[in-house]
Each structure stands twice: as structure tokens, then as C-alpha cells.
Design a protein around this motif. Sequence first.
Motif, PDB file in Angstrom:
ATOM      1  N   THR A 121      39.966   8.736  28.211  1.00 21.17           N
ATOM      2  CA  THR A 121      40.704   9.087  29.422  1.00 21.17           C
ATOM      3  C   THR A 121      41.392  10.440  29.313  1.00 21.17           C
ATOM      4  OG1 THR A 121      41.060   6.754  29.899  1.00 21.17           O
ATOM      5  CG2 THR A 121      42.501   8.322  31.022  1.00 21.17           C
ATOM      6  N   GLU A 122      42.068  10.709  28.194  1.00 18.21           N
ATOM      7  CA  GLU A 122      42.801  11.972  28.067  1.00 18.21           C
ATOM      8  C   GLU A 122      41.849  13.166  28.027  1.00 18.21           C
ATOM      9  OE1 GLU A 122      42.389  10.075  24.016  1.00 18.21           O
ATOM     10  OE2 GLU A 122      43.183   9.380  25.909  1.00 18.21           O
ATOM     11  N   GLU A 123      40.665  13.011  27.461  1.00 19.24           N
ATOM     12  CA  GLU A 123      39.691  14.105  27.429  1.00 19.24           C
ATOM     13  C   GLU A 123      39.080  14.328  28.815  1.00 19.24           C
ATOM     14  OE1 GLU A 123      37.059  12.827  24.306  1.00 19.24           O
ATOM     15  OE2 GLU A 123      38.388  13.607  22.745  1.00 19.24           O
ATOM     16  N   ILE A 124      38.816  13.240  29.532  1.00 22.86           N
ATOM     17  CA  ILE A 124      38.329  13.353  30.913  1.00 22.86           C
ATOM     18  C   ILE A 124      39.360  14.094  31.758  1.00 22.86           C
ATOM     19  CG2 ILE A 124      37.833  12.026  33.019  1.00 22.86           C
ATOM     20  CD1 ILE A 124      36.523   9.915  31.151  1.00 22.86           C
ATOM     21  N   GLU A 125      40.635  13.739  31.588  1.00 20.87           N
ATOM     22  CA  GLU A 125      41.708  14.399  32.339  1.00 20.87           C
ATOM     23  C   GLU A 125      41.778  15.886  32.028  1.00 20.87           C
ATOM     24  OE1 GLU A 125      45.313  12.177  31.687  1.00 20.87           O
ATOM     25  OE2 GLU A 125      44.615  10.513  32.924  1.00 20.87           O
ATOM     26  N   GLU A 126      41.547  16.274  30.764  1.00 25.36           N
ATOM     27  CA  GLU A 126      41.546  17.698  30.395  1.00 25.36           C
ATOM     28  C   GLU A 126      40.495  18.453  31.205  1.00 25.36           C
ATOM     29  OE1 GLU A 126      43.440  19.601  28.528  1.00 25.36           O
ATOM     30  OE2 GLU A 126      44.654  18.033  27.614  1.00 25.36           O
ATOM     31  N   PHE A 127      39.283  17.903  31.269  1.00 23.02           N
ATOM     32  CA  PHE A 127      38.213  18.540  32.041  1.00 23.02           C
ATOM     33  C   PHE A 127      38.575  18.614  33.516  1.00 23.02           C
ATOM     34  CE2 PHE A 127      35.353  18.347  28.490  1.00 23.02           C
ATOM     35  CZ  PHE A 127      34.413  19.324  28.766  1.00 23.02           C
ATOM     36  N   ILE A 128      38.992  17.498  34.076  1.00 22.53           N
ATOM     37  CA  ILE A 128      39.283  17.454  35.507  1.00 22.53           C
ATOM     38  C   ILE A 128      40.417  18.412  35.860  1.00 22.53           C
ATOM     39  CG2 ILE A 128      40.151  15.988  37.379  1.00 22.53           C
ATOM     40  CD1 ILE A 128      38.479  13.719  36.114  1.00 22.53           C
ATOM     41  N   ASN A 129      41.471  18.417  35.057  1.00 21.96           N
ATOM     42  CA  ASN A 129      42.586  19.338  35.312  1.00 21.96           C
ATOM     43  C   ASN A 129      42.126  20.793  35.210  1.00 21.96           C
ATOM     44  OD1 ASN A 129      44.399  17.231  35.721  1.00 21.96           O
ATOM     45  ND2 ASN A 129      45.110  17.239  33.615  1.00 21.96           N
ATOM     46  N   ALA A 130      41.320  21.104  34.210  1.00 21.91           N
ATOM     47  CA  ALA A 130      40.831  22.476  34.040  1.00 21.91           C
ATOM     48  C   ALA A 130      39.957  22.893  35.219  1.00 21.91           C
ATOM     49  CB  ALA A 130      40.044  22.591  32.733  1.00 21.91           C
ATOM     50  N   PHE A 131      39.051  22.011  35.635  1.00 25.63           N
ATOM     51  CA  PHE A 131      38.147  22.351  36.733  1.00 25.63           C
ATOM     52  C   PHE A 131      38.894  22.416  38.056  1.00 25.63           C
ATOM     53  CE2 PHE A 131      33.562  21.602  35.199  1.00 25.63           C
ATOM     54  CZ  PHE A 131      33.872  22.036  33.915  1.00 25.63           C
ATOM     55  N   ASN A 132      39.824  21.499  38.277  1.00 24.43           N
ATOM     56  CA  ASN A 132      40.578  21.485  39.539  1.00 24.43           C
ATOM     57  C   ASN A 132      41.501  22.689  39.680  1.00 24.43           C
ATOM     58  OD1 ASN A 132      39.384  19.168  40.490  1.00 24.43           O
ATOM     59  ND2 ASN A 132      41.076  17.836  39.950  1.00 24.43           N
ATOM     60  N   SER A 133      41.962  23.250  38.568  1.00 21.09           N
ATOM     61  CA  SER A 133      42.886  24.384  38.648  1.00 21.09           C
ATOM     62  C   SER A 133      42.173  25.734  38.527  1.00 21.09           C
ATOM     63  CB  SER A 133      43.967  24.267  37.573  1.00 21.09           C
ATOM     64  OG  SER A 133      43.390  24.341  36.277  1.00 21.09           O
ATOM     65  N   ALA A 134      40.853  25.726  38.408  1.00 21.81           N
ATOM     66  CA  ALA A 134      40.102  26.981  38.311  1.00 21.81           C
ATOM     67  C   ALA A 134      40.263  27.794  39.597  1.00 21.81           C
ATOM     68  CB  ALA A 134      38.621  26.679  38.064  1.00 21.81           C
ATOM     69  N   GLU A 135      40.287  29.110  39.436  1.00 18.62           N
ATOM     70  CA  GLU A 135      40.478  30.002  40.577  1.00 18.62           C
ATOM     71  C   GLU A 135      39.176  30.701  40.940  1.00 18.62           C
ATOM     72  OE1 GLU A 135      43.810  32.621  40.283  1.00 18.62           O
ATOM     73  OE2 GLU A 135      45.097  31.039  39.470  1.00 18.62           O
ATOM     74  N   LYS A 136      38.916  30.763  42.233  1.00 18.73           N
ATOM     75  CA  LYS A 136      37.700  31.390  42.740  1.00 18.73           C
ATOM     76  C   LYS A 136      37.672  32.871  42.369  1.00 18.73           C
ATOM     77  CE  LYS A 136      35.034  32.101  46.932  1.00 18.73           C
ATOM     78  NZ  LYS A 136      34.958  31.866  48.376  1.00 18.73           N
ATOM     79  N   VAL A 137      36.513  33.302  41.896  1.00 15.31           N
ATOM     80  CA  VAL A 137      36.315  34.711  41.564  1.00 15.31           C
ATOM     81  C   VAL A 137      35.699  35.375  42.798  1.00 15.31           C
ATOM     82  CG1 VAL A 137      35.085  36.319  40.053  1.00 15.31           C
ATOM     83  CG2 VAL A 137      35.973  34.156  39.130  1.00 15.31           C
ATOM     84  N   PRO A 138      36.304  36.471  43.288  1.00 14.80           N
ATOM     85  CA  PRO A 138      35.777  37.124  44.489  1.00 14.80           C
ATOM     86  C   PRO A 138      34.375  37.687  44.266  1.00 14.80           C
ATOM     87  CG  PRO A 138      37.722  38.284  43.638  1.00 14.80           C
ATOM     88  CD  PRO A 138      37.455  37.138  42.730  1.00 14.80           C
ATOM     89  N   GLY A 139      33.617  37.751  45.328  1.00  8.60           N
ATOM     90  CA  GLY A 139      32.277  38.321  45.274  1.00  8.60           C
ATOM     91  C   GLY A 139      31.208  37.262  45.076  1.00  8.60           C
ATOM     92  N   ILE A 140      29.981  37.733  44.946  1.00  7.97           N
ATOM     93  CA  ILE A 140      28.840  36.844  44.729  1.00  7.97           C
ATOM     94  C   ILE A 140      28.544  36.805  43.237  1.00  7.97           C
ATOM     95  CG2 ILE A 140      26.373  36.507  45.170  1.00  7.97           C
ATOM     96  CD1 ILE A 140      26.809  37.764  47.911  1.00  7.97           C
ATOM     97  N   ALA A 141      28.297  35.615  42.745  1.00  8.45           N
ATOM     98  CA  ALA A 141      28.082  35.422  41.313  1.00  8.45           C
ATOM     99  C   ALA A 141      26.786  36.071  40.848  1.00  8.45           C
ATOM    100  CB  ALA A 141      28.053  33.934  41.003  1.00  8.45           C
ATOM    101  N   ASN A 142      26.874  36.761  39.734  1.00  2.04           N
ATOM    102  CA  ASN A 142      25.713  37.315  39.045  1.00  2.04           C
ATOM    103  C   ASN A 142      25.927  36.959  37.585  1.00  2.04           C
ATOM    104  OD1 ASN A 142      23.489  38.694  38.202  1.00  2.04           O
ATOM    105  ND2 ASN A 142      24.373  40.723  38.486  1.00  2.04           N
ATOM    106  N   THR A 143      25.248  35.932  37.100  1.00  2.00           N
ATOM    107  CA  THR A 143      25.594  35.370  35.800  1.00  2.00           C
ATOM    108  C   THR A 143      24.414  35.339  34.841  1.00  2.00           C
ATOM    109  OG1 THR A 143      25.062  33.161  36.576  1.00  2.00           O
ATOM    110  CG2 THR A 143      27.336  33.872  36.839  1.00  2.00           C
ATOM    111  N   VAL A 144      24.745  35.159  33.575  1.00  2.00           N
ATOM    112  CA  VAL A 144      23.757  34.917  32.530  1.00  2.00           C
ATOM    113  C   VAL A 144      23.563  33.405  32.412  1.00  2.00           C
ATOM    114  CG1 VAL A 144      24.351  37.022  31.281  1.00  2.00           C
ATOM    115  CG2 VAL A 144      25.535  34.903  30.730  1.00  2.00           C
ATOM    116  N   ASN A 145      22.652  32.988  31.566  1.00  2.00           N
ATOM    117  CA  ASN A 145      22.401  31.565  31.378  1.00  2.00           C
ATOM    118  C   ASN A 145      23.673  30.842  30.953  1.00  2.00           C
ATOM    119  OD1 ASN A 145      19.660  31.725  31.987  1.00  2.00           O
ATOM    120  ND2 ASN A 145      19.125  32.242  29.882  1.00  2.00           N
ATOM    121  N   PRO A 146      23.907  29.661  31.503  1.00  2.00           N
ATOM    122  CA  PRO A 146      25.126  28.921  31.175  1.00  2.00           C
ATOM    123  C   PRO A 146      25.078  28.333  29.771  1.00  2.00           C
ATOM    124  CG  PRO A 146      23.720  27.603  32.587  1.00  2.00           C
ATOM    125  CD  PRO A 146      23.070  28.950  32.467  1.00  2.00           C
TER     126      PRO A 146
END
Length: 124
Positions: free
Chosen positions: A48-73
Amino acid sequence: MREVLLTIIFLVFMGGCASKDNVKKIEIAQMIGFSEAITYPSMKITKTEEIEEFINAFNSAEKVPGIANTVNPDYQVIIGTENYYLWISDESGTIMNIKDTHTVYSLSESSAQKIFDLLNTKKD
């Protein structure tokens, strides 16, 4: 005002998709490319605590302006019914919802560190 509204919409969207109440496990695959995993799943998060770490991190992520141009994940992460790509280091992290490959979100430095450490612990 527009940024506040977009943030609220994002949090509602992410909150509905990655609620702590309805997620019992997170599946993670190390990736070679956007459509090729090394093994699937490479890791499962069930505490549960590890799941919460992921969810909290993903929920608090901030949108990066512009269109994504990324390398392989680095990873593909499945939280509940949502599927994300994750790029992570000990200092930074970026996520992309597979349903919207034109937009990326940046994790805070502390969230990136926690997720990075957790992933490295699970690999060993």
C-alpha cells in the motif's frame, strides 16, 4: 487562471484514474522502445505505501508546455486502468499517459528520487 483550471482538470482526471482506493497493484515493465518491453511485467508493486508513492508522484506531476518529443521510455507503468510511460533518474522523472502521447508531465525532484529508489530496490 487558465493554468489553475487546467491543473484542477488534470488532478481530477488523474485522481479518477489513479485513486488510492481502487488500486491494488502496479505493474511495471522495463522498456527497450515504445512498444517493446524487456519482460512484462518486470515488477509488481503491491504494498500500500509503495502504491501511494507512485500515485502521489503521478498525481502531483506538472504538465510540461509544448508537444512532447521524447526518447524511448525507461518503463511502462500500469496503475489501475491507466497506462503510462516513465522516464526516470535519481534527480528527475517524466511521465506520459499512453492515451495522450503529445503531452508529458514532470515529477518533482523528491518524487522522482522516491520512485527511482523504489524501482532500484525492486530490480535487485
